[in-house]
Design an enzyme around this catalytic site. Structure first.
Site, short mmCIF file in Angstrom:
data_model
loop_
_atom_site.label_atom_id
_atom_site.label_comp_id
_atom_site.label_asym_id
_atom_site.label_seq_id
_atom_site.Cartn_x
_atom_site.Cartn_y
_atom_site.Cartn_z
N CYS A 8 0.55 -1.42 -0.42
CA CYS A 8 0.07 -0.01 -0.11
C CYS A 8 0.51 1.26 -0.09
O CYS A 8 2.05 1.34 -0.44
CB CYS A 8 -1.01 -0.35 1.28
N ASN A 11 1.98 1.64 3.80
CA ASN A 11 2.86 0.07 5.35
C ASN A 11 2.25 0.64 6.85
O ASN A 11 2.78 -0.43 7.53
CB ASN A 11 4.09 -0.63 4.67
N CYS A 13 -1.74 0.52 7.42
CA CYS A 13 -2.93 0.74 7.36
C CYS A 13 -3.57 -0.85 7.33
O CYS A 13 -3.81 -2.20 7.15
CB CYS A 13 -3.85 1.96 6.83
N ARG A 14 -3.62 -0.59 5.14
CA ARG A 14 -4.44 -1.78 4.64
C ARG A 14 -2.70 -3.07 3.97
O ARG A 14 -3.96 -4.14 4.23
CB ARG A 14 -4.18 -0.78 2.51
N SER A 15 -2.17 -2.39 3.25
CA SER A 15 -1.08 -3.70 3.29
C SER A 15 -0.18 -4.71 4.67
O SER A 15 -0.01 -5.73 5.09
CB SER A 15 0.05 -3.76 2.59
N ASP A 126 -8.08 3.73 1.26
CA ASP A 126 -7.23 3.80 2.48
C ASP A 126 -8.01 4.46 3.65
O ASP A 126 -8.63 5.86 3.57
CB ASP A 126 -6.72 5.16 1.71
#
Ligand code: 4NP
Length: 157
Positions: A8, A11, A13-15, A126
């Site tokens: 993401c 690095n 939140c999402r990934s 995001d």
């Protein structure tokens, strides 16, 4: 060994959420020994940081462990990983701009779940901006199920 990298922007939140959830599903399927799983961000602002408290909170609520620290995506990752999964189209462009690879399959993470009709979007919005960590978790969980199915088929697992 099947090497999987989630990417993401930050690095945090999402990934990292995808890394943790996918690792958890792999472990639950008894396939942990077959995989090496990591995540990275195309930006470098949060290198060394723990995941965002929103990500850690939703992982904890779902009993998914995570202890990783942020790192930045590098050109070298193109050679190290077999599957590189981008959370959104900006991340995908940044990965493709980093260089050429003959070894990695580079995809939008949600493309597998979208193909199966499990989700109606092909990017993970995001939560750094939206604050919607529960919705992010739902997308990440469905995306991980579909990705694991795909990889298991490809590798006869
Ligand atoms: P992520 O979210 O890409 O899901 O980790 C973000 C985290 C931090 C920033 C942007 C996105 N930032 O601009 O610092």
């Amino acid at each position: 060994m099947i090497r999987v990298l989630f990417v993401c922007l930050g690095n945090i939140c999402r990934s990292p959420m995808a890394e943790a959830v996918f690792q958890h599903k792999v472990n639950q399927a008894g396939l942990g020994a077959h995989f090496e799983i990591d995540s990275a961000g195309t930006g470098g602002w949060h290198v060394g940081d723990k995941a965002h408290h929103g990500t850690l909170g939703v992982l904890r609520a779902n009993n998914v462990p995570y202890d990783g620290r942020a790192r930045q995506f590098t050109r070298h990752d193109l050679d190290e990983y077999d599957y590189i999964l981008a959370m959104d189209k900006d991340n995908l462009s940044a990965i493709l701009r980093a260089g050429h690879t003959d070894s990695a399959e580079i995809e939008l993470f949600l493309s597998f779940a979208a193909e199966k009709g499990l989700v109606d979007v092909d990017e993970v919005p995001d939560p750094w901006y939206t604050g919607r960590f529960d919705y992010t978790y739902d997308l990440v969980s469905k995306g991980s199920d579909a990705l694991l199915d795909y990889i298991r088929q490809q590798h006869d697992l």
